[in-house]
Design an enzyme around this catalytic site. Structure first.
Site, PDB file in Angstrom:
ATOM      1  CG  LEU A  38      73.723 -39.387 -61.477  1.00 43.48           C
ATOM      2  CD1 LEU A  38      73.230 -39.545 -60.162  1.00 43.48           C
ATOM      3  CD2 LEU A  38      72.866 -38.604 -62.433  1.00 43.48           C
ATOM      4  CB  SER A 104      79.075 -33.916 -61.989  1.00 45.71           C
ATOM      5  OG  SER A 104      77.697 -34.081 -62.822  1.00 45.71           O
ATOM      6  CD  GLN A 105      74.008 -36.330 -57.601  1.00 46.80           C
ATOM      7  OE1 GLN A 105      73.003 -36.554 -58.168  1.00 46.80           O
ATOM      8  NE2 GLN A 105      74.409 -37.504 -57.024  1.00 46.80           N
ATOM      9  CG  ASP A 221      78.884 -30.399 -69.179  1.00 49.00           C
ATOM     10  OD1 ASP A 221      80.012 -30.607 -68.297  1.00 49.00           O
ATOM     11  OD2 ASP A 221      77.732 -31.001 -69.244  1.00 49.00           O
ATOM     12  CG  HIS A 276      79.425 -33.912 -67.761  1.00 40.53           C
ATOM     13  ND1 HIS A 276      79.190 -32.798 -66.926  1.00 40.53           N
ATOM     14  CD2 HIS A 276      78.873 -34.962 -66.609  1.00 40.53           C
ATOM     15  CE1 HIS A 276      78.869 -33.037 -65.591  1.00 40.53           C
ATOM     16  NE2 HIS A 276      78.742 -34.411 -65.385  1.00 40.53           N
TER      17      HIS A 276
END
Length: 295
Positions: A38, A104-105, A221, A276
């Site tokens: 993202l 991630s995404q 994260d 993250h």
């Protein structure tokens, strides 16, 4: 070399994750393809690209340049189709297969891409800090995107046709509104085969073409909530984290997770102290958790 077992208690790393240390297969290294997360773009992965090139000279590393920055909010099935078209020629030119890393995404996009591509030749699928079991938490991203919605009421937007047009809502998993999630989630619920659909067996068969599934995440994260979602753990209705092996999708082996474990193809790293946005930029994370799988 035999696999080593990571073992911790409830709410931590799932006890069944395995870490295989693989030897160099010899010859040229397989191409590595990266799908970003993202609000990211290819430039964010310059460190990871450099790590791979330094340790495995000559490796073809491609960060797919699609749905960058704000475009990453587009619906995930739309993104899956776009990334599939971009990945197809890379796979076609790699007779011995490729490695796929989704951050991630992008880790969810990668899993959906594999499940819906019957002829893929991905060897290792590395899921780097990805919300594989969904997201439920008031992170900075969420507060920026939906300033008028806290986690407790975001379901009112996400579980509508309008909300399902926003990527983060495609994997919003509210443990207090399970029925709404199952009936309204157009992406994660069918991907996990938590809602019946006619393609379930085919998607499971496609995903199981991979040789290794590598799950990477950690308790600091700060974005993936709960952080154990990166390792297929998630909240129950009381917001108690249940580890991967307690999840219904694992017990029923809905999309192949248990099968991967039983055949020794499930690996992982749980590392504290990593924020993250730092997972793809730290050399120790690359050396410990990613490099062993890029052979």
């Amino acid at each position: 070399m035999p696999p080593s077992r990571l073992a911790v208690g409830r709410g931590g790393v799932p006890r069944l994750l395995l870490l295989l240390v693989l030897g160099c297969a010899g010859g040229a290294y397989r191409p590595v393809v990266i799908i970003h997360g993202l609000f990211d773009s290819p430039s964010d992965f310059r460190h990871l690209r450099a790590f791979i090139n330094e340790s495995h000279p000559g490796t073809e590393v491609t960060v797919l340049d699609l749905f960058d920055r704000g475009a990453s909010l587009r619906p995930l099935w739309l993104q899956v189709e776009g990334f599939r078209r971009a990945l197809a020629p890379i796979m076609a030119n790699a007779a011995d297969g490729v490695h796929l890393l989704g951050y991630s995404q992008g880790g969810l996009i990668s899993r959906a891409l594999l499940a819906t591509t019957p002829d893929h030749n991905v060897r290792s699928f590395i899921s780097l800090a990805a919300p594989q079991m969904g997201q439920y938490g008031d992170t900075a991203y969420l507060q920026w995107l939906f300033p008028r919605h806290m986690k407790s009421n975001l379901y009112r937007l996400c579980y509508t046709p309008l909300g399902q047009g926003v990527s983060i809502c495609n994997y919003w998993n509210d443990p207090h509104h399970r029925d709404l999630y199952l009936n309204s989630s157009d992406f994660l619920a069918p991907l996990n085969d938590e809602r019946m659909h006619p393609n379930a067996s085919e998607w499971k068969r496609n995903l199981l073409r991979i040789q290794n599934l590598v799950l990477i995440g950690g308790p600091d994260d700060g974005v993936i909530t709960p952080w154990q979602s990166s390792l297929f753990g998630f909240y129950d209705a009381n917001e108690t984290v249940r580890d991967m092996e307690e999840q219904e999708v694992f017990v029923r082996d809905t999309f192949g997770l248990r099968t991967l474990l039983l055949r020794g193809a499930l690996g992982g790293c749980a590392v504290p102290g990593v924020a993250h946005t730092a997972w793809h930029s730290l050399r120790p994370i690359f050396e410990r958790c990613i490099r062993p799988w890029l052979t």
